[in-house]
Scaffold this motif. Structure first.
Motif, PDB file in Angstrom:
ATOM      1  N   TYR A  16       0.830  -1.207   0.000  1.00 20.51           N
ATOM      2  CA  TYR A  16       0.000   0.000   0.000  1.00 20.51           C
ATOM      3  C   TYR A  16       0.866   1.260   0.000  1.00 20.51           C
ATOM      4  O   TYR A  16       0.630   2.193  -0.782  1.00 20.51           O
ATOM      5  CB  TYR A  16      -0.909  -0.011   1.222  1.00 20.51           C
ATOM      6  CG  TYR A  16      -1.766   1.230   1.379  1.00 20.51           C
ATOM      7  CD1 TYR A  16      -2.993   1.327   0.722  1.00 20.51           C
ATOM      8  CD2 TYR A  16      -1.361   2.302   2.177  1.00 20.51           C
ATOM      9  CE1 TYR A  16      -3.783   2.452   0.858  1.00 20.51           C
ATOM     10  CE2 TYR A  16      -2.148   3.433   2.314  1.00 20.51           C
ATOM     11  CZ  TYR A  16      -3.360   3.506   1.661  1.00 20.51           C
ATOM     12  OH  TYR A  16      -4.127   4.635   1.788  1.00 20.51           O
ATOM     13  N   SER A  17       1.863   1.287   0.852  1.00 23.82           N
ATOM     14  CA  SER A  17       2.719   2.462   0.971  1.00 23.82           C
ATOM     15  C   SER A  17       3.412   2.776  -0.342  1.00 23.82           C
ATOM     16  O   SER A  17       3.655   3.951  -0.664  1.00 23.82           O
ATOM     17  CB  SER A  17       3.765   2.251   2.073  1.00 23.82           C
ATOM     18  OG  SER A  17       3.134   2.118   3.332  1.00 23.82           O
ATOM     19  N   PHE A  55      -9.348   2.968   3.280  1.00 16.77           N
ATOM     20  CA  PHE A  55     -10.539   3.452   3.981  1.00 16.77           C
ATOM     21  C   PHE A  55     -10.222   3.881   5.409  1.00 16.77           C
ATOM     22  O   PHE A  55     -10.841   4.803   5.934  1.00 16.77           O
ATOM     23  CB  PHE A  55     -11.591   2.334   4.006  1.00 16.77           C
ATOM     24  CG  PHE A  55     -12.845   2.703   4.745  1.00 16.77           C
ATOM     25  CD1 PHE A  55     -13.842   3.430   4.128  1.00 16.77           C
ATOM     26  CD2 PHE A  55     -13.025   2.319   6.071  1.00 16.77           C
ATOM     27  CE1 PHE A  55     -14.996   3.779   4.808  1.00 16.77           C
ATOM     28  CE2 PHE A  55     -14.169   2.662   6.755  1.00 16.77           C
ATOM     29  CZ  PHE A  55     -15.160   3.395   6.119  1.00 16.77           C
ATOM     30  N   THR A  56      -9.257   3.213   6.032  1.00 15.21           N
ATOM     31  CA  THR A  56      -9.033   3.346   7.465  1.00 15.21           C
ATOM     32  C   THR A  56      -7.984   4.403   7.766  1.00 15.21           C
ATOM     33  O   THR A  56      -6.811   4.243   7.440  1.00 15.21           O
ATOM     34  CB  THR A  56      -8.610   1.991   8.064  1.00 15.21           C
ATOM     35  OG1 THR A  56      -9.538   0.990   7.643  1.00 15.21           O
ATOM     36  CG2 THR A  56      -8.581   2.051   9.575  1.00 15.21           C
ATOM     37  N   LYS A  63      -0.919   8.695   7.325  1.00 11.18           N
ATOM     38  CA  LYS A  63      -0.496   9.918   7.999  1.00 11.18           C
ATOM     39  C   LYS A  63       0.705  10.551   7.308  1.00 11.18           C
ATOM     40  O   LYS A  63       1.134  11.649   7.690  1.00 11.18           O
ATOM     41  CB  LYS A  63      -0.131   9.606   9.461  1.00 11.18           C
ATOM     42  CG  LYS A  63      -1.228   8.919  10.264  1.00 11.18           C
ATOM     43  CD  LYS A  63      -2.465   9.772  10.421  1.00 11.18           C
ATOM     44  CE  LYS A  63      -3.490   9.091  11.324  1.00 11.18           C
ATOM     45  NZ  LYS A  63      -4.734   9.898  11.445  1.00 11.18           N
ATOM     46  N   ASP A  64       1.267   9.853   6.320  1.00  9.07           N
ATOM     47  CA  ASP A  64       2.451  10.372   5.643  1.00  9.07           C
ATOM     48  C   ASP A  64       2.121  11.630   4.860  1.00  9.07           C
ATOM     49  O   ASP A  64       0.986  11.821   4.399  1.00  9.07           O
ATOM     50  CB  ASP A  64       3.027   9.314   4.697  1.00  9.07           C
ATOM     51  CG  ASP A  64       3.658   8.144   5.424  1.00  9.07           C
ATOM     52  OD1 ASP A  64       3.844   8.257   6.650  1.00  9.07           O
ATOM     53  OD2 ASP A  64       3.948   7.127   4.774  1.00  9.07           O
ATOM     54  N   GLN A  65       3.121  12.459   4.685  1.00 13.63           N
ATOM     55  CA  GLN A  65       2.947  13.701   3.930  1.00 13.63           C
ATOM     56  C   GLN A  65       2.516  13.383   2.498  1.00 13.63           C
ATOM     57  O   GLN A  65       3.075  12.499   1.846  1.00 13.63           O
ATOM     58  CB  GLN A  65       4.258  14.496   3.915  1.00 13.63           C
ATOM     59  CG  GLN A  65       4.130  15.859   3.266  1.00 13.63           C
ATOM     60  CD  GLN A  65       5.423  16.651   3.385  1.00 13.63           C
ATOM     61  OE1 GLN A  65       6.427  16.161   3.894  1.00 13.63           O
ATOM     62  NE2 GLN A  65       5.408  17.886   2.913  1.00 13.63           N
ATOM     63  N   GLY A  66       1.527  14.091   2.045  1.00  8.30           N
ATOM     64  CA  GLY A  66       1.037  13.913   0.684  1.00  8.30           C
ATOM     65  C   GLY A  66      -0.075  12.886   0.548  1.00  8.30           C
ATOM     66  O   GLY A  66      -0.669  12.757  -0.521  1.00  8.30           O
ATOM     67  N   ILE A  67      -0.349  12.129   1.613  1.00  6.38           N
ATOM     68  CA  ILE A  67      -1.431  11.138   1.563  1.00  6.38           C
ATOM     69  C   ILE A  67      -2.660  11.752   2.235  1.00  6.38           C
ATOM     70  O   ILE A  67      -2.763  11.792   3.455  1.00  6.38           O
ATOM     71  CB  ILE A  67      -1.044   9.828   2.280  1.00  6.38           C
ATOM     72  CG1 ILE A  67       0.305   9.311   1.767  1.00  6.38           C
ATOM     73  CG2 ILE A  67      -2.137   8.790   2.092  1.00  6.38           C
ATOM     74  CD1 ILE A  67       0.319   8.971   0.308  1.00  6.38           C
ATOM     75  N   ARG A  72      -6.586   8.966  -1.232  1.00  8.55           N
ATOM     76  CA  ARG A  72      -7.074   7.651  -0.796  1.00  8.55           C
ATOM     77  C   ARG A  72      -8.344   7.257  -1.544  1.00  8.55           C
ATOM     78  O   ARG A  72      -8.514   6.092  -1.936  1.00  8.55           O
ATOM     79  CB  ARG A  72      -7.305   7.658   0.712  1.00  8.55           C
ATOM     80  CG  ARG A  72      -6.019   7.664   1.525  1.00  8.55           C
ATOM     81  CD  ARG A  72      -6.239   8.162   2.940  1.00  8.55           C
ATOM     82  NE  ARG A  72      -7.315   7.455   3.613  1.00  8.55           N
ATOM     83  CZ  ARG A  72      -7.905   7.890   4.723  1.00  8.55           C
ATOM     84  NH1 ARG A  72      -7.536   9.049   5.276  1.00  8.55           N
ATOM     85  NH2 ARG A  72      -8.864   7.190   5.286  1.00  8.55           N
ATOM     86  N   LEU A  73      -9.234   8.198  -1.760  1.00  9.21           N
ATOM     87  CA  LEU A  73     -10.452   7.903  -2.510  1.00  9.21           C
ATOM     88  C   LEU A  73     -10.130   7.535  -3.953  1.00  9.21           C
ATOM     89  O   LEU A  73     -10.672   6.570  -4.504  1.00  9.21           O
ATOM     90  CB  LEU A  73     -11.399   9.105  -2.473  1.00  9.21           C
ATOM     91  CG  LEU A  73     -12.049   9.436  -1.128  1.00  9.21           C
ATOM     92  CD1 LEU A  73     -12.782  10.767  -1.206  1.00  9.21           C
ATOM     93  CD2 LEU A  73     -13.008   8.333  -0.681  1.00  9.21           C
ATOM     94  N   SER A  74      -9.240   8.297  -4.576  1.00  8.17           N
ATOM     95  CA  SER A  74      -8.850   8.013  -5.955  1.00  8.17           C
ATOM     96  C   SER A  74      -8.194   6.646  -6.063  1.00  8.17           C
ATOM     97  O   SER A  74      -8.488   5.857  -6.976  1.00  8.17           O
ATOM     98  CB  SER A  74      -7.891   9.097  -6.450  1.00  8.17           C
ATOM     99  OG  SER A  74      -7.390   8.783  -7.741  1.00  8.17           O
ATOM    100  N   PHE A  75      -7.316   6.347  -5.123  1.00 11.00           N
ATOM    101  CA  PHE A  75      -6.613   5.069  -5.101  1.00 11.00           C
ATOM    102  C   PHE A  75      -7.607   3.921  -4.956  1.00 11.00           C
ATOM    103  O   PHE A  75      -7.552   2.931  -5.692  1.00 11.00           O
ATOM    104  CB  PHE A  75      -5.620   5.076  -3.939  1.00 11.00           C
ATOM    105  CG  PHE A  75      -4.794   3.840  -3.787  1.00 11.00           C
ATOM    106  CD1 PHE A  75      -3.879   3.470  -4.763  1.00 11.00           C
ATOM    107  CD2 PHE A  75      -4.911   3.043  -2.657  1.00 11.00           C
ATOM    108  CE1 PHE A  75      -3.093   2.334  -4.621  1.00 11.00           C
ATOM    109  CE2 PHE A  75      -4.137   1.906  -2.501  1.00 11.00           C
ATOM    110  CZ  PHE A  75      -3.230   1.548  -3.487  1.00 11.00           C
ATOM    111  N   ALA A  76      -8.533   4.046  -4.005  1.00 11.68           N
ATOM    112  CA  ALA A  76      -9.508   2.981  -3.770  1.00 11.68           C
ATOM    113  C   ALA A  76     -10.402   2.758  -4.987  1.00 11.68           C
ATOM    114  O   ALA A  76     -10.762   1.618  -5.304  1.00 11.68           O
ATOM    115  CB  ALA A  76     -10.353   3.308  -2.548  1.00 11.68           C
TER     116      ALA A  76
END
Length: 232
Positions: A16-17, A55-56, A63-67, A72-76
């Motif tokens: 994921y990262s 989602f979580t 919490k990483d910078q830029g995330i 997250r929505l686009s990725f999912a």
């Protein structure tokens, strides 16, 4: 980009990262490469695990910078499209419920950039498209289910294989899917903008009370529970 060692167990958190930082146009190809060490029978589960991480909020990677939520929505949305297009997922209800929870997340968090697939009208249309039968068929199945339950309970059958066989009926799996889908519809009430989609959703909600077991069967179930618990 670093692939897991094929000899190791796959690591969805590490995947994921790495994957969430890949540009959207390149992401499907990256998913195919990252999936190589994953046993074929587990690939859908692997992708859905990545979806769950997206989602979580509390995962450190989020919490990483830029995330942010938009990423997250686009990725999912890309992950879920990948599951549907390229992996063998035989239960559309499972995928539809993923779309629903991301639509809810977007609304609850006031997301501004929401992928088209997670917008309320699109998700509601997807959900309605998963219904395996028409309303008239669902109502007839509900009557059969109530009758089977009533007969089994009046016969004194206890919970277990014998009871399950007694209440089973042709079309029971499809009816179960209907009840699961109808239970998701109340959240959409008042949020759908497309009139046709809203009308279809309301039509299912209108018959929802008639899809249950009914008061008499519920009372028979309650009596059985009390007796099995040492009551009456």
């Amino acid at each position: 980009m670093t692939l897991n060692n094929p000899g190791d167990r796959y690591n969805p958190i590490a995947d994921y990262s790495s994957l969430i930082r890949i540009a959207a146009p390149q992401l499907p190809d990256a998913l195919r490469r990252f999936a190589l060490p994953v046993p074929p029978g587990r690939r859908a589960r692997w992708v859905l695990t990545l979806v769950d991480i997206a989602f979580t909020d509390y995962y450190p990677a989020n919490k990483d910078q830029g995330i942010d939520l938009g990423l997250r929505l686009s990725f999912a949305s890309i992950l879920l499209d990948f599951v549907e297009r390229e992996l063998n997922v035989h239960d559309p209800v499972v995928i539809s419920r993923e779309y629903i929870r991301f639509a809810r997340l977007a609304v609850d968090e006031g997301a501004r950039d929401v992928p088209a697939s997670f917008r309320i009208d699109a998700v509601a249309a997807r959900l309605l498209g998963c219904f395996p039968c028409a309303r008239e068929q669902a109502l007839r199945a509900a009557v059969v289910r109530r009758d089977r339950y009533r007969e089994a309970l009046n016969a004194g059958l206890q919970q277990g294989e014998e009871f399950d066989r007694a209440v089973s009926f042709e079309g029971g799996a499809e009816f179960l899917a209907v009840t699961v889908l109808v239970a998701e519809l109340p959240w959409f009430r008042g949020k759908i903008t497309d009139r046709d989609i809203a009308r279809e959703a309301e039509a299912w909600l209108d018959i929802a009370p008639e899809l249950g077991l009914g008061d008499d069967v519920e009372e028979l179930l309650a009596v059985r529970r009390r007796r099995s618990g040492g009551g009456l």
